[in-house]
Design a protein around this motif. Structure first.
Motif, short mmCIF file in Angstrom:
data_model
loop_
_atom_site.label_atom_id
_atom_site.label_comp_id
_atom_site.label_asym_id
_atom_site.label_seq_id
_atom_site.Cartn_x
_atom_site.Cartn_y
_atom_site.Cartn_z
N ASP A 200 -0.66 8.23 6.10
CA ASP A 200 -0.78 7.32 4.96
C ASP A 200 0.56 6.75 4.52
N TYR A 201 1.65 7.43 4.90
CA TYR A 201 2.99 7.01 4.47
C TYR A 201 3.81 6.47 5.64
N TRP B 179 10.00 12.81 4.83
CA TRP B 179 8.68 13.30 4.40
C TRP B 179 8.85 14.43 3.39
N MET C 19 5.34 9.62 -4.47
CA MET C 19 5.78 9.91 -3.11
C MET C 19 6.57 8.76 -2.50
N ARG C 20 6.06 7.53 -2.66
CA ARG C 20 6.71 6.39 -1.99
C ARG C 20 8.14 6.17 -2.50
N ILE D 192 10.33 8.96 -1.07
CA ILE D 192 10.71 8.73 0.33
C ILE D 192 11.82 7.68 0.40
#
Length: 357
Positions: free
Chosen positions: A266-267, A303, A318-319, A322
């Motif tokens: 997904d990332y 990650w 999360m984005r 990262i």
């Protein structure tokens, strides 16, 4: 022979029908008697294997932690805007997948999030690559520092490492039993949630088997630990896997854990773990990551760095975590952080050497 210890051994070693779990106080007593050598070698060996076969309870783990708390070392509180992160990683190291936690620690400390790690040398039953050797290969030798010097490093750099052969020698004899028994006793489970820090801490622990997660939750809640993160990680570590969805539990004010499922796909990450080759290969790979070179291990670093920047509250999601991890690595900030750590450790090691010679 200790009569008291024999009674505790009888409780855990009586088999399915008549065996009993220890109370928290009994587990603490048994642990102290083993560490202090008050039980005989035959009693200690029997207890460790019987306890493994019975399986520990969360309450027993809490008691074992009580004993470590009483007898073991602690880094003293440092000023920090957020709780200090304490990473619990398996003491018997890694054999299959490339570890990334030293890079994660550097990323976090570079943005003002202090980190404490703890561990030992190559240990049974896996005899895998331990944290201490990775740090040494990067130029940071934690093994020679007495606790007060480690405290100074922690204060100056935001990274501390409690090295048990030096800082908690009472545990050394237990390793001989682990080697002879060939199985991991409940100590190996308890170590993952041990917190050798005296201030406000955020305990982060890895695990392999789902029942362990429930045990951890009970033990931590009994000990009054309100901030913790449990990760079904690579080889039982806190390193997020890339070959599967990462299963993570976050503590809350309520007794229920919040379950977070993170899919690398997904990332935009490829879904495979980086295999562990020789130690030299790993160190070369890590050094490449620290100078911003693109690689599979860099993907692992992003990650993990992204998740922990988010989890520690430095990034909103999360984005952005990262993205910040990538910026920190490619700009050279993390390489500079490592150099700072090396310099502080070396200068304190020299002072220790001069003082003792």
């Amino acid at each position: 022979m200790s009569i008291l210890f024999r009674e505790l051994l009888k409780k855990v070693g009586s088999g399915n029908h008549t065996g009993e779990n220890l109370t928290r106080a009994e587990a603490a007593t048994a642990t102290k008697m083993m560490l202090l050598g008050e039980a005989t070698p035959a009693q200690i060996g029997a207890f460790l294997i019987a306890h493994r076969i019975k399986r520990p309870t969360g309450e027993e783990l809490a008691g074992m932690l009580d004993a470590f708390d009483e007898l073991g070392p602690k880094l003293q509180p440092v000023s920090s805007a957020s709780p200090v992160i304490v990473f619990g990683l398996p003491y018997d190291g890694r054999t299959r997948t490339a570890p990334i936690s030293p890079v994660t620690a550097l990323i976090l400390s570079a943005v003002g999030q202090p980190v404490v790690m703890h561990g030992s040398d190559r240990l049974p039953t896996k005899y895998g690559l331990p944290l201490i050797e990775i740090w040494q290969g990067l130029g940071v030798n934690w093994a020679t520092l007495p606790l007060e010097k480690t405290q100074e490093v922690f204060k100056q750099t935001g990274i501390g490492f409690v090295y048990t052969p030096q800082h908690f020698p009472l545990t050394n004899s237990i390793w001989e039993y682990r080697d002879q028994l060939g199985k991991r006793p409940p100590f190996a489970t308890m170590e993952l949630i041990w917190c050798p820090y005296a201030g406000d801490a955020h305990v982060i622990a890895g695990y392999v088997h789902p029942p362990t997660e429930a045990m951890f939750q009970i033990a931590l809640q009994m000990r009054g630990v309100t901030k913790f993160t449990l990760v079904k990680g690579l080889e039982g570590s806190c390193d997020l896997p890339r070959d599967r969805t990462a299963i993570i539990s976050l503590s809350h004010a309520s007794p229920d854990l919040e379950r977070v499922l993170l899919s690398p796909h997904d990332y935009g990450f490829t879904t495979k773990n980086v295999p562990l080759g020789s130690t030299e290969e790993l160190l070369t790979q890590i050094k490449d990551v620290l100078v911003g070179k693109s690689s599979e291990l860099q993907q692992t670093a992003l990650w993990n760095g992204g998740f922990y920047l988010w989890r520690s509250g430095i990034c909103a999601d999360m984005r952005s975590g990262i993205a910040q991890a990538e910026e920190l690595l490619t700009s050279g900030v993390i390489a500079i952080k490592l150099q700072e750590l090396i310099q502080v450790v070396n200068s304190l090691s020299e002072k220790t050497f001069q003082h003792t010679h």
